[in-house]
Enzyme design. Structure first.
Site, mmCIF file in Angstrom:
data_model
loop_
_atom_site.group_PDB
_atom_site.id
_atom_site.type_symbol
_atom_site.label_atom_id
_atom_site.label_comp_id
_atom_site.label_asym_id
_atom_site.label_seq_id
_atom_site.Cartn_x
_atom_site.Cartn_y
_atom_site.Cartn_z
ATOM 1 N N TYR A 40 68.286 38.683 0.401
ATOM 2 C CA TYR A 40 67.759 39.529 1.363
ATOM 3 C C TYR A 40 68.155 41.076 0.894
ATOM 4 O O TYR A 40 67.254 42.077 0.522
ATOM 5 C CB TYR A 40 67.982 39.364 2.591
ATOM 6 C CG TYR A 40 67.384 40.249 3.755
ATOM 7 C CD1 TYR A 40 66.076 39.959 4.386
ATOM 8 C CD2 TYR A 40 67.864 41.682 3.954
ATOM 9 C CE1 TYR A 40 65.489 40.734 5.050
ATOM 10 C CE2 TYR A 40 67.422 42.091 4.718
ATOM 11 C CZ TYR A 40 66.162 42.040 5.415
ATOM 12 O OH TYR A 40 65.557 42.906 6.307
ATOM 13 N N ARG A 140 65.001 50.608 31.700
ATOM 14 C CA ARG A 140 64.314 50.474 33.068
ATOM 15 C C ARG A 140 64.572 51.597 34.026
ATOM 16 O O ARG A 140 63.561 52.193 34.566
ATOM 17 C CB ARG A 140 64.771 49.320 33.759
ATOM 18 C CG ARG A 140 64.308 49.045 35.049
ATOM 19 C CD ARG A 140 64.835 47.649 35.520
ATOM 20 N NE ARG A 140 64.022 47.637 36.972
ATOM 21 C CZ ARG A 140 64.562 47.747 38.238
ATOM 22 N NH1 ARG A 140 65.641 48.665 38.172
ATOM 23 N NH2 ARG A 140 63.821 47.438 39.213
ATOM 24 N N CYS A 414 100.136 60.304 45.416
ATOM 25 C CA CYS A 414 100.725 61.703 45.678
ATOM 26 C C CYS A 414 102.086 61.502 46.563
ATOM 27 O O CYS A 414 102.818 62.351 46.776
ATOM 28 C CB CYS A 414 99.720 62.442 46.378
ATOM 29 S SG CYS A 414 99.254 62.209 48.020
ATOM 30 N N CYS A 429 95.049 58.374 52.462
ATOM 31 C CA CYS A 429 95.725 59.212 52.223
ATOM 32 C C CYS A 429 94.971 60.710 52.754
ATOM 33 O O CYS A 429 93.887 60.622 52.393
ATOM 34 C CB CYS A 429 96.016 59.282 50.761
ATOM 35 S SG CYS A 429 96.777 60.980 50.209
ATOM 36 N N CYS A 434 95.909 65.688 47.331
ATOM 37 C CA CYS A 434 96.165 64.386 46.445
ATOM 38 C C CYS A 434 95.414 64.222 45.292
ATOM 39 O O CYS A 434 94.149 64.443 45.222
ATOM 40 C CB CYS A 434 95.730 63.119 47.496
ATOM 41 S SG CYS A 434 95.778 61.582 46.473
HETATM 42 S S1 IVH Z 1 60.954 38.620 34.880
HETATM 43 C C1 IVH Z 1 58.746 41.563 38.198
HETATM 44 N N1 IVH Z 1 62.246 37.222 33.534
HETATM 45 O O1 IVH Z 1 66.156 40.059 35.776
HETATM 46 C C2 IVH Z 1 60.220 41.556 37.418
HETATM 47 N N2 IVH Z 1 63.213 38.893 34.221
HETATM 48 O O2 IVH Z 1 66.351 40.712 38.739
HETATM 49 C C3 IVH Z 1 59.671 40.812 36.122
HETATM 50 N N3 IVH Z 1 65.318 39.358 33.650
HETATM 51 O O3 IVH Z 1 64.659 43.396 35.795
HETATM 52 C C4 IVH Z 1 61.208 40.241 35.920
HETATM 53 N N4 IVH Z 1 65.649 37.518 32.274
HETATM 54 O O4 IVH Z 1 65.893 42.612 33.935
HETATM 55 C C5 IVH Z 1 62.081 38.288 34.305
HETATM 56 N N5 IVH Z 1 63.326 35.550 32.145
HETATM 57 C C6 IVH Z 1 63.194 36.599 32.763
HETATM 58 C C7 IVH Z 1 64.356 37.580 33.031
HETATM 59 C C8 IVH Z 1 64.256 38.677 33.884
HETATM 60 C C9 IVH Z 1 66.406 38.553 32.914
HETATM 61 C C10 IVH Z 1 65.867 40.351 34.444
HETATM 62 C C11 IVH Z 1 64.853 41.540 34.268
HETATM 63 C C12 IVH Z 1 64.633 42.222 35.667
HETATM 64 C C13 IVH Z 1 65.811 41.364 36.387
HETATM 65 C C14 IVH Z 1 65.356 41.191 37.909
#
Ligand code: IVH
Length: 680
Positions: A40, A140, A414, A429, A434
Site C-alpha cells: 500500500y 453536531r 484559602c 467559603c 479565595c
Molecule cells: S440515531 C434523531 N443511531 O446518540 C437522532 N444515534 O442520544 C438520530 N448515536 O446524537 C440518532 N449511535 O450521536 C442514532 N446507532 C445510532 C447511534 C446514535 C450513537 C448518538 C448520536 C445522537 C445521540 C442521541
C-alpha cells in the site's frame, strides 16, 4: 513548472487513486485487508510522486487526507436539517411503552417494523457530499449549528472522500458517530500520562477532543472510526426505510453500525436489544445502549418530532456499570460559587472499559449518610455518560483502620473559615479573596458557553492569577502582551493569540455574557431566556424579582438570585467598568415584548419550489421572526410555503393535511402581527 501530462499518466493516476481507495476501504471499513501495508505504502508513494510531478490531484485522492495546515478557529456551520437527540428507555417495559405510543400515534394494531443497532458512545458528525464528493464535515454543536471540522474528519480513513455507488445523490447529509476504540484509547492515555498531559476520562471525550483539534495532523495521529446511522437533508435520491438507507450506505462504502437488524414486532425488538447487550463486551469500542427506530421513512415522517427528539426512535440505555475499589483519600474542592464539594480518590479501577480513579461525593451529608470513610472498599457506578459515583460501602471489608473524614472547618484553598447555612447541605467559603473561587469564576467566564476566550483555561488562569495579572473578570481586558511574555508558558505567538482571543470576545451576545458572569442559578438556558426578554444589559440593572417572575420560564430561585445580583452596586460597577474597557454586548435573542412575541413563534415552515429570494434568505427570515424552518414535511409542519414548480413536498403536505401558503402570505403573517416585523 509541472511536466505536461499525457492521457496515459492521467489514467495511471486515476487507477492508483481507485486502487488505494479500494484497499483502504477493505482495511478500515471491512476490516479484511487483501494488500500488505508495504505494498500500500509503495503505491501511495508512487501516486504522490506523480501528483507532484504533474500537478494533477483528483478530488478523492488519498493524499488529500493529510497535510492540511492548522486552522485558527473552526468556522460555524448551520445544519440544513437539525441534528436531533434521542429519548431514553431504561427498561424493557419502557421499550414496550415506546411501541405502544407508536401504534397509538399511527392508529394501528399491526406490528411495526423496527431497526435495532448499537448506540455508539462517540460524537455525532454530519458529512455533506455534493455530487458525490465529500464537501464538508461538521460537528453536531447545539443541533442547529456546529463547527466545520472537514480537515480533521478527512484524516479518518473510513470516511469516504467520494461516494462510490450506482446512485449518487446531488447532495446528501450523512450522519454518523465518530468514536475511538478501547485499545487506542488506552494507548493514547498511557502516552499522555508519560508526557505529563491530562488524561481523557473516556473514549468519547478522547474522540471529541481529537476531532476538535485545530491542527489536523493531531487528529490524524489518533485512530478514529465512524459508523453512519442516518441522513439529514438530501437531494436527488430517495430512500424508503432505514434498511434501504443502510444498504445504500454499505454499497457506497460507508461503515454502518455493527449488528444492525430489522425486526417486526416489539418482542423481537427486545430480543435484539438483549443480544446487543449480551455482546456489549465483544465490541472493540464502547457502546452505551441500543437505538430502536421505526424502519419505514413514511411512518417516521408521520410520527414527526417532539421538541428535539424524534417520536420514531428511542435509545435503550444499558444497565449501569459497576466496579469495586478502595478509597485512598478524600478532599474538598472549591467551586466558583464557593461551595466546597468532597471528592474521593480511588485505587484506579476499570469500569465499562474506562479507568476510574476519582469521583465526586456530592456533599457532606452524603458522606455521613453512606458512612463513607478513607480506606473503605466501595462500589462505584459509572452509568452511560453520567460521572462516576460511589453507590455504597462494603462494610464487611472494613479492617478498623478506616478513618472518618470530618466536614472541613476551613477552606482547602484559602484557609478561611467556612459557613454552613441552616438547612443547607452545602458548605461554603465566603471569602471574596479565595483564589480557587476567583479562578473558577474566570475560567467559567472564559469558557465556551460564556465568552469563549480560547487560551484562558485552567492552567493559564492559574498562572496569570498567581502572577497577579488576573484578579477579576475585568482584568482580562487589561492583559498586556508585555506582561505575559515574562511568564514561563507564553511566547510571542501564544501571548498574541490570547490577546486576540480577548479582543474578539469583546463582541459578545447578552446571553453568553449573562451566563459567563456566573450569577448563581443562571445557567445557559436561563441566560438565553433573560436575553430574550430584556433588550439590553442595562435593562436588568435594579430589576425586581417580580419582573423576572413574569417570564413564563423563570422560577423563584433564579429570579431572586438574578435580582440580587443586579441590585448590588458593586456588581453594577464591575459591569460598567467592563463596558468602559471595550466590551460591546449585542442581543440578537431579544424578542419584542408586544403581544404575541415573535410573529412566527412556535410555527414550523417547509419550503418547496422557487421563491422570489434564495431559500437561505427565506429560511433566515422565518427564523429571525421566531419560526423554525425545516426541510421535510411531517405531521408537525405548520405551513408549507409553496413557490413556483413545487416538488413532491406539496403532495406530501396535502396527504398529511398540512396548510399551504405562498411567499406573499408568509410576508403577511409577519407584517400582520404587532411587534417586530423584521423583514429584510
Ligand atoms: S440515531 C434523531 N443511531 O446518540 C437522532 N444515534 O442520544 C438520530 N448515536 O446524537 C440518532 N449511535 O450521536 C442514532 N446507532 C445510532 C447511534 C446514535 C450513537 C448518538 C448520536 C445522537 C445521540 C442521541
Amino acid at each position: 513548472m509541472p511536466d505536461k501530462i499525457s492521457e496515459d499518466i492521467k489514467q495511471k493516476i486515476e487507477r492508483l487513486v481507485k486502487e488505494l481507495n479500494y484497499h483502504s476501504y477493505r482495511y478500515y471499513v471491512l476490516d479484511s485487508p487483501v494488500m500488505s501495508d508495504e505494498e500500500y505504502d509503495k503505491l501511495y508513494r508512487q501516486l504522490k510522486e506523480l501528483e507532484e510531478k504533474y500537478d494533477y490531484i483528483l478530488p478523492d485522492s488519498p493524499t488529500l487526507r493529510i497535510g492540511a495546515p492548522a486552522a485558527e478557529k473552526f468556522e460555524k456551520v448551520k445544519h440544513t436539517e437539525p441534528m436531533l437527540s434521542l429519548g431514553n428507555a431504561f427498561s424493557h417495559d419502557e421499550v414496550k411503552e415506546f411501541d405502544k405510543r407508536i401504534k397509538k400515534l399511527l392508529g394501528t394494531g399491526d406490528e411495526v417494523e423496527y431497526t435495532v443497532e448499537p448506540k455508539y458512545d462517540g460524537l455525532a458528525i454530519e458529512l455533506t457530499y455534493k455530487d458525490g464528493l465529500l464537501f464538508r464535515a461538521s460537528t453536531r454543536g447545539d443541533g442547529y449549528e456546529g463547527e466545520d471540522v472537514t480537515q480533521n474528519i478527512k484524516t479518518i480513513k473510513s470516511v469516504p472522500m467520494k461516494i462510490e455507488a450506482e446512485r449518487v445523490p446531488g447532495e446528501i447529509d450523512i450522519r454518523g458517530e465518530v468514536y475511538m476504540d478501547l485499545d487506542e484509547f488506552e494507548k493514547l492515555n498511557k502516552k499522555r500520562e508519560k508526557a505529563g498531559e491530562p488524561l481523557f476520562a473516556n473514549p468519547r471525550n478522547a474522540a471529541a477532543g481529537s476531532v476538535r483539534q485545530l491542527d489536523p495532523s493531531i487528529t490524524s495521529a489518533r485512530k478514529l472510526y465512524l459508523a453512519c446511522y442516518g441522513i439529514g437533508a438530501v437531494k436527488g435520491i430517495e430512500f424508503r426505510s432505514q434498511s434501504e438507507l443502510a444498504k445504500w450506505l454499505q454499497e457506497s462504502r460507508f461503515p454502518i453500525p455493527e449488528k444492525m437488524k430489522a425486526v417486526k414486532g416489539i418482542d423481537r425488538v427486545i430480543d435484539a436489544v438483549k443480544e446487543v447487550e449480551e455482546k456489549r463486551g465483544d465490541f472493540s469500542f464502547e457502546i452505551d445502549g441500543a437505538v430502536i427506530k421505526v424502519n419505514d421513512f413514511g411512518l417516521q415522517q408521520k410520527l414527526g418530532v417532539k421538541t428535539r427528539e424524534p417520536r420514531w426512535a428511542v435509545a435503550y440505555k444499558f444497565q449501569a456499570h459497576h466496579g469495586t475499589t478502595r478509597i485512598k483519600e478524600i478532599h474538598g474542592s472549591v467551586g466558583r460559587t464557593g461551595v466546597i464539594t468532597p471528592f474521593a480518590v480511588f485505587e484506579p479501577v476499570r469500569i465499562g472499559g474506562v479507568t476510574v480513579s476519582r469521583s465526586t461525593l456530592h456533599n457532606w451529608d452524603e458522606i455521613e449518610r453512606k458512612d463513607i470513610r478513607v480506606g473503605d472498599t466501595v462500589v462505584v457506578e459509572r452509568a452511560g455518560d453520567v460521572i462516576p459515583h460511589v453507590i455504597m460501602v462494603i462494610k464487611e471489608k472494613r479492617t478498623g483502620k478506616e478513618k472518618k473524614f470530618p466536614i472541613p472547618e476551613r477552606c482547602p484553598a484559602c484557609g478561611s473559615k467556612v459557613v454552613r447555612e441552616e438547612g443547607e447541605v452545602a458548605v461554603r467559603c465566603v471569602s471574596l479573596h479565595c483564589p480557587a473561587q476567583v479562578q473558577e469564576k474566570i475560567i467559567h467566564f472564559a469558557s465556551r458557553g460564556g465568552m469563549d476566550i480560547e487560551g484562558l483555561g485552567e492552567k493559564n488562569v492559574e498562572l496569570l492569577y498567581s502572577r497577579g495579572l488576573l484578579k477579576h473578570f475585568e482584568d482580562i481586558y487589561k492583559l498586556k502582551k508585555e506582561d505575559m511574555l515574562e511568564l514561563p508558558r507564553f511566547a510571542e505567538k501564544s501571548a498574541q493569540n490570547l490577546i486576540d482571543a480577548v479582543e474578539k470576545s469583546k463582541h459578545a451576545t447578552l446571553s453568553k455574557f449573562l451566563f459567563g458572569i456566573g450569577i448563581l442559578h443562571v445557567g445557559e438556558y436561563a441566560a438565553k431566556v433573560l436575553a430574550k426578554n430584556f433588550r439590553k444589559l442595562e435593562d436588568l440593572y435594579k430589576v425586581t424579582p417580580e419582573r423576572i417572575m413574569q417570564i413564563k420560564q423563570m422560577g423563584e430561585k433564579i429570579a431572586s438570585s438574578a435580582a440580587m445580583f443586579f441590585n448590588d452596586q458593586k456588581n453594577i460597577n464591575l459591569l460598567n467598568s467592563m463596558i468602559k474597557l471595550g466590551l460591546k454586548i449585542t442581543n440578537p435573542d431579544f424578542i419584542s415584548e408586544k403581544k404575541g412575541g415573535a410573529p412566527l413563534e412556535g410555527l414550523t415552515f417547509v419550503i418547496t419550489g422557487a421563491m422570489p429570494k434564495s431559500r437561505e434568505e427565506v429560511e433566515d427570515l422565518i427564523e429571525a421572526n421566531g419560526g423554525h424552518a425545516a426541510s421535510a414535511v411531517s405531521a408537525s409542519t405548520s405551513f408549507l410555503v409553496v413557490g413556483e414548480e413545487p416538488g413532491s413536498k406539496l403532495g406530501k403536505a396535502k396527504s398529511l393535511g398540512v396548510k399551504t401558503i405562498s411567499y406573499n402570505e408568509l410576508l403577511k403573517m409577519i407584517e400582520k402581527k404587532p411587534g417586530n416585523p423584521r423583514l429584510f
